[in-house]
Design a protein around this motif. Sequence first.
Motif, mmCIF file in Angstrom:
data_model
loop_
_atom_site.group_PDB
_atom_site.id
_atom_site.type_symbol
_atom_site.label_atom_id
_atom_site.label_comp_id
_atom_site.label_asym_id
_atom_site.label_seq_id
_atom_site.Cartn_x
_atom_site.Cartn_y
_atom_site.Cartn_z
ATOM 1 N N GLY A 111 -6.674 -10.863 8.426
ATOM 2 C CA GLY A 111 -6.653 -9.789 8.151
ATOM 3 C C GLY A 111 -6.486 -8.990 7.260
ATOM 4 N N SER A 112 -6.843 -7.052 7.196
ATOM 5 C CA SER A 112 -6.720 -6.704 6.584
ATOM 6 C C SER A 112 -6.839 -5.782 6.575
ATOM 7 C CB SER A 112 -8.227 -6.978 5.989
ATOM 8 O OG SER A 112 -9.474 -5.779 7.110
ATOM 9 N N VAL A 113 -6.434 -4.547 5.741
ATOM 10 C CA VAL A 113 -5.567 -3.166 5.969
ATOM 11 C C VAL A 113 -6.192 -2.090 4.598
ATOM 12 C CG1 VAL A 113 -4.035 -3.549 6.922
ATOM 13 C CG2 VAL A 113 -3.831 -3.967 4.489
ATOM 14 N N ASP A 114 -7.258 -0.981 5.006
ATOM 15 C CA ASP A 114 -7.793 0.008 4.149
ATOM 16 C C ASP A 114 -6.802 1.037 4.141
ATOM 17 O OD1 ASP A 114 -8.803 1.489 5.935
ATOM 18 O OD2 ASP A 114 -10.762 -0.225 5.636
ATOM 19 N N GLU A 115 -6.815 1.956 3.261
ATOM 20 C CA GLU A 115 -5.673 3.547 3.474
ATOM 21 C C GLU A 115 -6.730 4.183 4.890
ATOM 22 O OE1 GLU A 115 -7.122 4.932 -0.504
ATOM 23 O OE2 GLU A 115 -9.227 5.039 0.444
ATOM 24 N N THR A 116 -7.840 4.053 5.136
ATOM 25 C CA THR A 116 -8.372 4.103 6.899
ATOM 26 C C THR A 116 -7.916 4.214 7.897
ATOM 27 O OG1 THR A 116 -10.560 4.961 5.255
ATOM 28 C CG2 THR A 116 -10.333 5.029 7.682
ATOM 29 N N LEU A 119 5.996 -5.006 6.338
ATOM 30 C CA LEU A 119 5.871 -3.860 6.824
ATOM 31 C C LEU A 119 4.809 -3.401 6.013
ATOM 32 C CD1 LEU A 119 9.746 -3.130 6.998
ATOM 33 C CD2 LEU A 119 8.946 -4.207 8.495
ATOM 34 N N VAL A 120 4.329 -2.418 7.136
ATOM 35 C CA VAL A 120 3.344 -1.280 6.433
ATOM 36 C C VAL A 120 3.741 -0.551 5.435
ATOM 37 C CG1 VAL A 120 2.290 0.681 7.206
ATOM 38 C CG2 VAL A 120 1.890 -1.408 8.877
ATOM 39 N N SER A 121 5.024 -0.124 4.885
ATOM 40 C CA SER A 121 5.499 -0.038 4.278
ATOM 41 C C SER A 121 4.954 -0.914 2.311
ATOM 42 C CB SER A 121 7.055 0.903 4.080
ATOM 43 O OG SER A 121 7.767 -0.061 4.281
ATOM 44 N N HIS A 122 5.174 -2.137 2.850
ATOM 45 C CA HIS A 122 4.989 -2.425 1.523
ATOM 46 C C HIS A 122 3.372 -2.658 1.462
ATOM 47 C CE1 HIS A 122 8.698 -5.661 3.074
ATOM 48 N NE2 HIS A 122 8.763 -4.018 2.915
ATOM 49 N N ALA A 123 2.276 -2.288 2.562
ATOM 50 C CA ALA A 123 1.110 -2.048 2.060
ATOM 51 C C ALA A 123 0.883 -1.203 0.848
ATOM 52 C CB ALA A 123 0.118 -2.349 3.121
ATOM 53 N N ILE A 124 1.445 0.226 1.260
ATOM 54 C CA ILE A 124 1.627 1.887 1.234
ATOM 55 C C ILE A 124 2.119 1.797 -0.574
ATOM 56 C CG2 ILE A 124 2.515 3.659 1.388
ATOM 57 C CD1 ILE A 124 2.348 3.764 3.809
ATOM 58 N N GLU A 125 3.049 0.806 -0.759
ATOM 59 C CA GLU A 125 3.803 0.466 -2.250
ATOM 60 C C GLU A 125 2.676 0.149 -2.730
ATOM 61 O OE1 GLU A 125 7.321 -1.099 -1.782
ATOM 62 O OE2 GLU A 125 7.879 0.570 -0.353
ATOM 63 N N ARG A 126 1.969 -1.306 -2.487
ATOM 64 C CA ARG A 126 1.612 -1.935 -3.047
ATOM 65 C C ARG A 126 -0.197 -1.365 -3.920
ATOM 66 N NH1 ARG A 126 2.929 -7.487 -0.701
ATOM 67 N NH2 ARG A 126 4.313 -7.395 -0.757
ATOM 68 N N ILE A 131 2.244 -5.998 9.550
ATOM 69 C CA ILE A 131 1.009 -5.762 8.915
ATOM 70 C C ILE A 131 -0.033 -6.067 9.513
ATOM 71 C CG2 ILE A 131 -0.989 -6.118 7.535
ATOM 72 C CD1 ILE A 131 0.798 -3.813 6.541
ATOM 73 N N LYS A 132 0.643 -7.014 10.950
ATOM 74 C CA LYS A 132 0.288 -7.935 12.033
ATOM 75 C C LYS A 132 -0.096 -6.648 12.793
ATOM 76 C CE LYS A 132 3.223 -9.927 14.167
ATOM 77 N NZ LYS A 132 3.971 -11.395 14.869
ATOM 78 N N GLU A 133 0.401 -5.542 13.263
ATOM 79 C CA GLU A 133 -0.074 -4.518 14.314
ATOM 80 C C GLU A 133 -0.919 -3.613 13.930
ATOM 81 O OE1 GLU A 133 3.562 -3.326 16.227
ATOM 82 O OE2 GLU A 133 4.709 -5.009 15.440
ATOM 83 N N VAL A 134 -1.804 -3.798 12.085
ATOM 84 C CA VAL A 134 -2.460 -2.541 12.673
ATOM 85 C C VAL A 134 -3.290 -3.207 11.384
ATOM 86 C CG1 VAL A 134 -0.464 -0.343 12.185
ATOM 87 C CG2 VAL A 134 -1.004 -2.410 10.073
ATOM 88 N N MET A 135 -3.297 -4.298 11.471
ATOM 89 C CA MET A 135 -4.574 -4.937 10.834
ATOM 90 C C MET A 135 -5.489 -5.525 11.322
ATOM 91 S SD MET A 135 -3.531 -8.921 10.000
ATOM 92 C CE MET A 135 -3.849 -10.157 11.545
#
Length: 453
Positions: free
Chosen positions: A378-383, A352-359, A400-404
């Motif tokens: 893929g990748s995610v950043d705070e922006t 989940l996106v929440s997991h990425a935010i926690e990390r 995560i795959k829906e926003v990466m």
Amino acid sequence: MEYAKDILGTIGNTPLVKLNKLTKDIDALVLAKVETFNPGNSVKDRMAVKMVEDAEADGRLKPGGTIIEGTSGNTGMGLALAAVVKGYKCIFVTTDKQSKEKVDILKAVGAEVIVCPTDVAPDDPRSYYSVSKRLGDETPNSWYVNQYDNPSNAVAHYEQTGPEIWRQTDGKVTHFVVGVGTGGTISGVGKYLKEQNPNVKVWGVDTYGSVFKKYHETGIFDQNEIYPYITEGIGEDILPENVDFDIIDGFTKVTDKDAAVFTRKLAKEEGIFVGNSAGSAIKGVLQLKEHFGPDDVVVVLFHDHGSRYVGKMFNDDWMRDRGFLEEEITTAADLIKGHKDKPLVTVMTEELVSHAIERMKAFKISQIPVKDVDGFVGSVDETDLFRAFVEDKAVADKPIKEVMGAPFPEVSKDATIDAVSKLITRDNEAVLVNLGAGKYHIITKHDIISAIQ
């Protein structure tokens, strides 16, 4: 038998030591007044005891009283030694910029230590100036020292340090160079030396983020000159009464990096293990070398001991994190030297996106590579996450795959810094470096900027 009646009797008569390697390009005799030989390992022992004795004499400090002072550490140590011998309590207020060693040493000699934030204005109620003054007003039977404006500070150096230098150089000293903080050392020593020989030049070493140099040259107290700096023990965002600008012939400013680098050079090239302000002082001497001639005797004062900076200037990781470590950085592998042993933080596509935010919060990072069973996809950043949240407040519960975004580019560990830099753009915040054997690490803009020397 020859002995001191107590530890305070060992203050003063510190040696002058000829500098050789670092000053080889200076056409003058350069001598260091090494104040670490005082029992509290700093020049501040001199004025601390003088201030205490003068306060006792005129009744400001009474038996069983509490000594209160704002200090970067060294004055506190001198005051604490006097308090131990004479039977006083101590409360010292310092800033979070000071080394942990300084705080621990003060506690070791029985002082109570209060740590205040550095990055606040002097008149802010949280500043160490304000807190120490308030404690002085509120604590019964206490004496607030105020080393910045206490005249005994400069008098101690007029009576002790100045005469020592004059005697040790047989009156041949032509230049005195010292870092300026409270102003007591430069003003007291400078006054004495100029009374003996008006031609002696007195030079102050300042730091970037401090007001002294510009004020001396223009008479303007420029608020724009004030900003946070790392160098300890010198520079100010106020004008202490102990700084006698009429005695000072000129200032030179030294950067945080040069101060740290030359602190280490003194240990490695001269065998003199001294503190951060000594690095500033010797770099200041080098910057002033065009003012010295072959017949000159230059005395530079080293304030305190290197043991108080073991976790800072003498720590490779601390130096590397600030871009101060003088090491050649040419490849991608060099860029991650400081954190290559730390695991690469990743997130899986179905998390989940929440997991990425926690990390991101836990590891204080701004971007994370995204993986599936086959590798990086893929990748995610705070922006990205911020934009996704603005569009959909329920995004935290989505995979995560829906926003990466696209995966970060990969480079080999031998890739040049120039090649890595070109891959980091407005749309791409990081690069993955392949270290071999299935191990990867991440290079960010911060790593690139830190490598700029």
